[in-house]
Design an enzyme around this catalytic site. Sequence first.
Site, PDB file in Angstrom:
ATOM      1  N   GLU A   1       3.265  -1.261 -10.946  1.00 20.85           N
ATOM      2  CA  GLU A   1       2.925  -0.401  -9.898  1.00 20.85           C
ATOM      3  C   GLU A   1       4.296  -0.709  -9.031  1.00 20.85           C
ATOM      4  O   GLU A   1       4.714   0.068  -8.230  1.00 20.85           O
ATOM      5  CB  GLU A   1       1.697  -0.877  -9.324  1.00 20.85           C
ATOM      6  CG  GLU A   1       1.287  -0.312  -7.930  1.00 20.85           C
ATOM      7  CD  GLU A   1       0.185  -0.693  -7.099  1.00 20.85           C
ATOM      8  OE1 GLU A   1      -0.495  -1.445  -7.843  1.00 20.85           O
ATOM      9  OE2 GLU A   1      -0.007  -0.375  -6.069  1.00 20.85           O
TER      10      GLU A   1
ATOM     11  N   LYS B   1     -15.150  -4.489  -7.789  1.00 22.21           N
ATOM     12  CA  LYS B   1     -14.319  -4.538  -6.498  1.00 22.21           C
ATOM     13  C   LYS B   1     -15.236  -4.343  -5.306  1.00 22.21           C
ATOM     14  O   LYS B   1     -15.800  -3.091  -5.240  1.00 22.21           O
ATOM     15  CB  LYS B   1     -13.190  -3.541  -6.757  1.00 22.21           C
ATOM     16  CG  LYS B   1     -12.450  -3.265  -5.321  1.00 22.21           C
ATOM     17  CD  LYS B   1     -11.198  -2.359  -5.531  1.00 22.21           C
ATOM     18  CE  LYS B   1     -10.482  -2.067  -4.501  1.00 22.21           C
ATOM     19  NZ  LYS B   1      -9.115  -1.119  -4.616  1.00 22.21           N
TER      20      LYS B   1
ATOM     21  N   ASP C   1      -0.318  -8.611  -3.037  1.00 30.25           N
ATOM     22  CA  ASP C   1      -0.722  -7.743  -4.168  1.00 30.25           C
ATOM     23  C   ASP C   1       0.426  -7.383  -5.243  1.00 30.25           C
ATOM     24  O   ASP C   1       1.192  -6.444  -5.054  1.00 30.25           O
ATOM     25  CB  ASP C   1      -1.097  -6.437  -3.337  1.00 30.25           C
ATOM     26  CG  ASP C   1      -1.768  -5.430  -4.183  1.00 30.25           C
ATOM     27  OD1 ASP C   1      -2.067  -5.506  -5.460  1.00 30.25           O
ATOM     28  OD2 ASP C   1      -1.651  -4.078  -3.570  1.00 30.25           O
TER      29      ASP C   1
ATOM     30  N   ASN D   1     -11.815   0.746  -8.651  1.00 27.37           N
ATOM     31  CA  ASN D   1     -12.423   1.829  -7.773  1.00 27.37           C
ATOM     32  C   ASN D   1     -13.225   2.688  -8.756  1.00 27.37           C
ATOM     33  O   ASN D   1     -12.786   4.028  -8.985  1.00 27.37           O
ATOM     34  CB  ASN D   1     -11.112   2.768  -7.194  1.00 27.37           C
ATOM     35  CG  ASN D   1     -10.390   1.822  -6.222  1.00 27.37           C
ATOM     36  OD1 ASN D   1     -10.841   0.744  -5.796  1.00 27.37           O
ATOM     37  ND2 ASN D   1      -9.093   2.099  -6.322  1.00 27.37           N
TER      38      ASN D   1
ATOM     39  N   ARG E   1      -2.396   3.983 -10.918  1.00 27.72           N
ATOM     40  CA  ARG E   1      -1.145   3.225 -11.178  1.00 27.72           C
ATOM     41  C   ARG E   1      -0.849   3.293 -12.686  1.00 27.72           C
ATOM     42  O   ARG E   1      -0.291   2.451 -13.005  1.00 27.72           O
ATOM     43  CB  ARG E   1      -1.443   1.940 -10.559  1.00 27.72           C
ATOM     44  CG  ARG E   1      -2.003   1.578  -9.248  1.00 27.72           C
ATOM     45  CD  ARG E   1      -1.056   2.266  -8.046  1.00 27.72           C
ATOM     46  NE  ARG E   1      -1.676   2.261  -6.841  1.00 27.72           N
ATOM     47  CZ  ARG E   1      -1.195   3.063  -5.920  1.00 27.72           C
ATOM     48  NH1 ARG E   1      -0.110   3.822  -5.964  1.00 27.72           N
ATOM     49  NH2 ARG E   1      -1.691   2.723  -4.629  1.00 27.72           N
TER      50      ARG E   1
ATOM     51  N   GLU F   1     -10.669  -2.288   0.277  1.00 28.66           N
ATOM     52  CA  GLU F   1      -9.814  -1.049   0.569  1.00 28.66           C
ATOM     53  C   GLU F   1     -11.126   0.139   0.690  1.00 28.66           C
ATOM     54  O   GLU F   1     -10.767   1.284  -0.451  1.00 28.66           O
ATOM     55  CB  GLU F   1      -8.958  -0.857  -0.791  1.00 28.66           C
ATOM     56  CG  GLU F   1      -7.956  -1.842  -0.788  1.00 28.66           C
ATOM     57  CD  GLU F   1      -6.883  -1.642  -1.726  1.00 28.66           C
ATOM     58  OE1 GLU F   1      -7.246  -1.098  -2.816  1.00 28.66           O
ATOM     59  OE2 GLU F   1      -5.772  -1.945  -1.417  1.00 28.66           O
TER      60      GLU F   1
END
Length: 674
Positions: free
Chosen positions: A369, A264, A341, A187, A145, A268
């Site tokens: 984003e 995180k 989000d 991530n 992003r 996801e």
Amino acid sequence: MKLIKLALVTLSISFALLSRAEDGSRLWLRADADAQAQVSANKKGESIAIAVQELQTQWKGAPVQLNMVGKTRLPNPDAFTITGDSRNGVNISASSEKGLLYGAYHLLRMQETGQLNGELNIAESPSYNLRILNHWDNLDGSIERGYAGQSLWRWEQLPETVSPRYREYARANASIGINGTVLNNVNASPQILKTEMLEKVKVLAGIFRPYGIKVYLSVNFSSPVILDGLKTADPLDKTVQQWWKNKAAEIYRLIPDFGGFLVKANSEGQPGPQDFGRTHAEGANTLADALKPYGGIVMWRAFVYNPSGDDRAKQAYLEFTPLDGQFRDNVIVQVKNGPIDFQPREPFNALFGAMKKTPLMPELQVTQEYLGFSNHLVFLASMWKEFLNSDTYCKGEGSTVAKVTDGTVFPNKLTAIAGVANTGDNTNWCGHHFAQANWYAFGRLAWKHQLTPAEIADEWLRLTFSSDIALVNPVKEMMLSSWETTVSYMMPLGLHHIFAWSHHYGPEPWCAIPGARPDWLPSYYHQADNTGLGFNRTTTGSNAVSQYESPLREILNNPNTCPENLLVWFHHIPWNHTMKNGRSFWEELCYRYDAGVQQVRAFQKIWDRQENRVDAERFCHVQSRLKIQSKDAVWWKDACLLYFQTFSKRPVPYDIERPVNELEELKMIKLHLK
Ligand code: GCW
């Protein structure tokens, strides 16, 4: 001879201009460094040296004295006072080096924005103790992003080669009070914790330290398994706990003031404690115990939702409220501003105010984003202020999100706020020159959330472009209305997540990908049908409203009292529902989209009038981005109205601009963006 001289003069002038290319690289730090101020300090230190140097070269007033004072006078190490008189002598006092540095930048900002008029009587202390940028930067240099190029961190060149931009980055952050940076994507690659990577991180930490900035890392919960072959990453397993302790010891040997971890987990597809039947609290606490001896913290994200669960907007609350009180005291739960989000507009996440025994930190998204990437001019301070000022009612009226997170309502020592960075290696750092204003605004609000968007825009414009009010006033108005404008042409009246699949640029309310997670599809959110539009989150629907305190839940539950800008967030509204202004809901939807388009066109006019007040390079750059924004606004309006019209079966009011696109053609657009 004369001719040659003239040629030389012209040459040197053009060189001077060249070296002063207005490419945006100097951000809001554009003061001439040609002053020769008298500056003294009662102590020595790396940060003090920076403060002295900044003032010596930029301060144009009376001598400045930097005073380190005892903690009893200024208990918050980042706080400072500025007293005296800009014409006779100025005193900056703080109980830490960092505080003095912040004081120096504050004084310079006052000078550059024309706020000095003699006597000085300033006392500042930050709203949040930790003011942190989150970089979603991957180790291969890409940025999730990110819309301003590749990562600033040149991992392949570190630790030997050090880019000059690291220091510039630190300086820019320090000048607005940002004091922490999470270097890598949530991530997270487990590789970030390998020794050779930590050696590189150490170099960055060393450059940032004198600027008062601590380094943090995002960690992957499976790191013990992936890096060292442990059989499990179960947080209650003794070998796993020892692994994290050893890793923490290794990190602190290299970086004694390391800030801590951002995690995180079970979100996801990321691994987490639930993979082993453990809770988020058990996961967070294992990491927290490892960091505790060194003063490190864990920022544990609450961005969790799974496809088989309840209404996505309810899930973080459902998972985290039962854990309230179970987290160690060096854990802070990081919560995105809204329950879904980073949508163009969301209500605040009901976790704010609901977690009474656990400190929470807001996570804002500086990178755009869901707001036109670095093509659209959107000043986000307005959105963040709406969020921070939202009343949670958790301790009666006035318990705003700001007050439940800054230590006012709940006396937390751990107070923090995070912003997902919009920086990259583009020359102008952020892609769009005006996106720099969002980085700036994040820092300023993190420091002082009482500032208004107008004050922040005013400061930023004066620092970045000019103090000419013929520029400042109209351009400030444009900035201040830009978020609402974008909401209008993208997702007015509470619409959300009707973006194109995966890359989130442009409209795709019709998007249907066979086999896709339903909660990743626009139809999950807009629920358009022949009767109306919107997600019923009232007591007759998913009942997300019940997660809010009274009287807010009752206000939201009733379509006649629910704020119209969140109407279809909470309600499935009939096409013929009467709005407060007497129009039908369908008509109002059309007018809102149209207003968004008209407003962007007005921005173009405002900007074009600045041609003689802005350098050509930045003028043209912004001008061409506004053209894109204008075209995109029409694209959004046509796509959404033509598509929703297939359900409403009503005409687009005849006095608004007619669609210029065919729905079927719009449906064919497939952008290949990341
Ligand atoms: O907004 C979504 C983004 C993901 C991001 C995720 C998150 C880093 O689309 O790219 O992943 O949120 O916040 O974890």
